[in-house]
Design a protein around this motif. Structure first.
Motif, short mmCIF file in Angstrom:
data_model
loop_
_atom_site.label_atom_id
_atom_site.label_comp_id
_atom_site.label_asym_id
_atom_site.label_seq_id
_atom_site.Cartn_x
_atom_site.Cartn_y
_atom_site.Cartn_z
N ARG A 20 30.02 6.73 -24.48
CA ARG A 20 31.15 6.94 -23.59
C ARG A 20 31.53 8.42 -23.59
O ARG A 20 31.63 9.04 -24.65
CB ARG A 20 32.36 6.11 -24.05
CG ARG A 20 32.08 4.62 -24.16
CD ARG A 20 31.95 4.00 -22.79
NE ARG A 20 33.20 4.07 -22.08
CZ ARG A 20 33.33 4.45 -20.81
NH1 ARG A 20 32.27 4.82 -20.12
NH2 ARG A 20 34.50 4.47 -20.24
N PRO A 21 31.76 9.02 -22.43
CA PRO A 21 32.04 10.46 -22.39
C PRO A 21 33.47 10.80 -22.78
O PRO A 21 34.42 10.09 -22.44
CB PRO A 21 31.79 10.81 -20.91
CG PRO A 21 32.12 9.54 -20.17
CD PRO A 21 31.69 8.42 -21.07
N TYR A 22 33.62 11.90 -23.51
CA TYR A 22 34.94 12.49 -23.65
C TYR A 22 35.30 13.16 -22.32
O TYR A 22 34.43 13.47 -21.50
CB TYR A 22 34.95 13.55 -24.75
CG TYR A 22 34.84 12.99 -26.16
CD1 TYR A 22 35.93 12.40 -26.79
CD2 TYR A 22 33.65 13.08 -26.87
CE1 TYR A 22 35.84 11.91 -28.08
CE2 TYR A 22 33.54 12.59 -28.17
CZ TYR A 22 34.63 12.01 -28.77
OH TYR A 22 34.54 11.51 -30.04
N SER A 23 36.57 13.41 -22.10
CA SER A 23 37.01 14.05 -20.87
C SER A 23 36.50 15.49 -20.83
O SER A 23 36.13 16.07 -21.87
CB SER A 23 38.53 14.04 -20.79
OG SER A 23 39.09 14.92 -21.76
N PRO A 24 36.48 16.12 -19.65
CA PRO A 24 36.05 17.52 -19.57
C PRO A 24 36.86 18.44 -20.49
O PRO A 24 36.31 19.32 -21.15
CB PRO A 24 36.25 17.87 -18.10
CG PRO A 24 36.13 16.58 -17.38
CD PRO A 24 36.71 15.56 -18.29
N ALA A 25 38.18 18.24 -20.55
CA ALA A 25 39.02 19.10 -21.38
C ALA A 25 38.65 18.96 -22.86
O ALA A 25 38.56 19.96 -23.58
CB ALA A 25 40.49 18.76 -21.17
#
Length: 619
Positions: A20-25
């Motif tokens: 699952r990806p972390y957010s861009p920030a």
């Protein structure tokens, strides 16, 4: 080595084996620490950039995410994607979950959807990448191919994920030194939590008598919180790793062990680290914390936590002390960090165990359920009623509209005052006819409703695509099998005053019928028999009776693609959640769960099954 430009996305591994990806920030924040190299300390505090992630720290040496209040570890990775793909353009695709909030798709799924969107395709079928869904760009909806259930999707713009150019390492681990693409070291963070973590590591590296504290922290710290370092306790004290960094997995021991003296068994700490100067073995850096036994380390952690509390760091619930109360993360996290750094066993809680099944039950202890007839029932393939055309079926539920409003038909998205925009197989009705559903009042092209009916189960029922109102009796495509149910003399967590209803589902593998995704092809049936549990309470028996109706209507299971394993053509759950853990709730499919019975009643109602349905089935 890989010479290229790429977008870096940091991801974590969930309990279903999906990244699952972390957010861009958050990815930018992690990447800044990575590019700063070992001088940044090797730990990333996620709460600095996203307050919702306050309990989490990433240890870049072991590539694990550590949750401070529970001790949970999850692997993380640094993944690379094409800079022209969705993450390189700041595009995020999300679907609306049952709580009404938005969940991002896995990165590869989002990239696939964005690629089709850019090519101006009207829709994209995700079956090829292991998901039984169709994304319809005209309605911005996700359609389950098996159940025809629809969810909203959205495309939004966010930050562009961090870019790297040059020599990219294939290994997704923390580099010992910055590569050609590294940016200048970021200035150290001054938040209280980072100051604390960095001060511990600085104390180890410099061989000082204890962790350093900024003047502001010392000013807020009470006199009683001061901790003096005791003289060396003699041989047998576990040495400290030269960098003060967590190495290897955190061990678990009973919490009482934290208060005991240090074991006399020496720990095999590494003598040096990539950050050590040539010839250095870290002996000088071991003096400070290696002299502390477990009791003093715990006192030090509590004293440090007072600094954080005084500095206003948000609290999180911690269940590792006496009872459950809001305690500063330092009480859990810093104790673990300090003791792990010193090579000592760490325990925040006794690790919970997965309890799937009850204790053994003899045949004489198994009882029938009062008010429920029999103890099992089978289901076979039920053929749809023949002799009625789709037009004849829908005629029962529709009223013709002679003067349609100037609105969109939400199926084809054309105006109701214009002919239907459906381009598939041609129904026998005229494309400009408009009808209103009798109960909910929503208006559509009759042409579109006939096409929707033909693409479904064709069982004589119709579900409004807008409000989900069901007309007729909805049935599913569940393959043949057996459902058993009885009482066992054990109680579920959260329901100590009643026995337990055990349900056992058995479905064998077989060949798909005409109502299934791939007629004539074999399907698998993994994990059967499946055991599920309900409390033997008034509401628990009500749920059981409605589950029996759902079973008879073939709505409990379907054939499709498993969201857990990615396997296609297999038996899967069908929108009605069951509890499969008897004595724990580690996966979210167990007890205690105060809202489960109400939630499953709502899910059954969404399938057209209510108390009235149970009464009709009984009659």
């Amino acid at each position: 080595m890989l010479l290229a430009s790429a977008v870096v996305v940091w991801e974590w591994l969930n309990e279903h084996g999906r990244w699952r990806p972390y957010s861009p920030a958050v990815s930018h924040h992690i990447e800044a620490v990575v590019r700063a190299g070992p001088r940044a300390g090797g730990s990333v505090v996620l709460g600095q950039v996203d307050s919702r992630l306050a309990p989490y720290i990433i240890d870049l040496q072991s590539m694990n995410q550590f949750r401070q209040d529970t001790g949970t570890l999850r692997p993380v990775r640094r993944n690379y994607y094409d800079p022209t793909s969705a993450p390189g353009k700041g595009v995020v695709w999300e679907w609306e979950n049952d709580n009404g909030s938005w969940t991002p798709y896995d990165m590869e799924v989002g990239i696939t959807i964005q690629h089709a969107y850019e090519k101006q395709h009207p829709w994209i079928d995700l079956t090829s990448i292991g998901f039984s869904y169709v994304i319809d760009f005209s309605t911005m909806g996700q359609i389950n191919r098996q159940t025809q259930r629809q969810r909203r999707v959205r495309r939004r713009l966010d930050l562009i994920y961090p870019m790297v150019t040059g020599t990219l390492p294939k290994a997704q681990s923390w580099p010992a030194s910055p590569g050609p693409a590294a940016a200048p070291p970021a200035p150290p963070c001054s938040c209280p939590q980072c100051v604390l973590v960095m001060s511990v590591k600085a104390a180890v590296a410099n061989g000082s008598a204890g962790p350093l504290q900024p003047p502001a922290a010392r000013k807020n710290m009470p006199e009683s919180g001061a901790v003096k370092v005791p003289p060396p306790p003699g041989p047998g004290t576990k040495p400290l790793d030269s960098t003060g960094t967590i190495r290897g997995p955190v061990k678990t021991v009973p919490s009482q062990a934290i208060r005991r003296q240090a074991s006399s068994t020496p720990a095999g700490a590494n003598a040096g680290s990539p950050a050590s100067p040539p010839g250095a073995n870290g002996k000088t850096g071991r003096v400070a914390l290696a002299t502390l036994n477990r009791t003093n380390l715990q006192r030090l952690a509590i004293a440090q936590s007072r600094v954080l509390i005084a500095s206003g760091v948000p609290t999180v619930p911690v269940k590792n002390l006496s009872g459950s109360s809001p305690v500063n993360p330092a009480l859990a996290g810093i104790t673990g960090i300090l003791m792990s750094a010193a090579g000592l066993p760490v325990c925040l809680t006794r690790p919970p165990k997965l309890v799937l099944h009850p204790p053994p039950v003899s045949k004489s202890e198994i009882k029938s359920i009062p008010g429920v007839s029999n103890t099992s029932r089978k289901t076979t393939k039920k053929q749809a009623k023949k002799g009625k055309t789709p037009e004849e079926v829908l005629k029962k539920y529709l009223q013709k509209v002679r003067h349609p409003p100037d609105e969109d038909c939400t199926i084809c998205m054309e105006r109701l005052t214009a002919p239907s925009g459906y381009k598939g197989p041609q129904p026998t009705v005229k494309p400009d006819l408009v009808g209103k559903l009798s109960r909910c009042g929503h208006i559509y092209h009759i042409y579109c409703l006939v096409a929707m009916y033909n693409n479904g189960n064709k069982d004589g029922s119709l579900q409004c695509p807008t409000c989900k109102t069901i007309y007729g009796v909805k049935t599913g495509t569940q393959p043949p099998g057996k459902m058993e149910y009885h009482l066992i003399p054990h109680s579920l967590p959260g329901h100590p005053d009643c026995k337990t209803i055990r349900i056992i589902y058995s479905i064998p593998p077989g060949i798909q019928g005409p109502e299934h995704p791939n007629p004539g092809k074999s399907f698998s049936a993994r994990g059967f028999p499946r055991h599920c549990y309900l409390p033997d309470s008034e509401k628990g028996r009500k749920v059981l009776k409605l589950l029996l109706v759902a079973w008879d209507r073939r709505l409990i299971f379907a054939i499709g693609t498993s969201s857990t394993t990615g396997e296609s053509d297999t038996v899967i759950w069908n929108e009605v959640h069951h509890k499969t853990e008897f004595g724990s709730n580690l996966t979210g499919h167990g007890y205690p769960d105060a809202h489960y019975l109400d939630n499953v009643l709502a899910e059954l109602a969404a399938q057209g099954i209510s108390e009235d349905s149970a009464a009709q089935e009984k009659d």
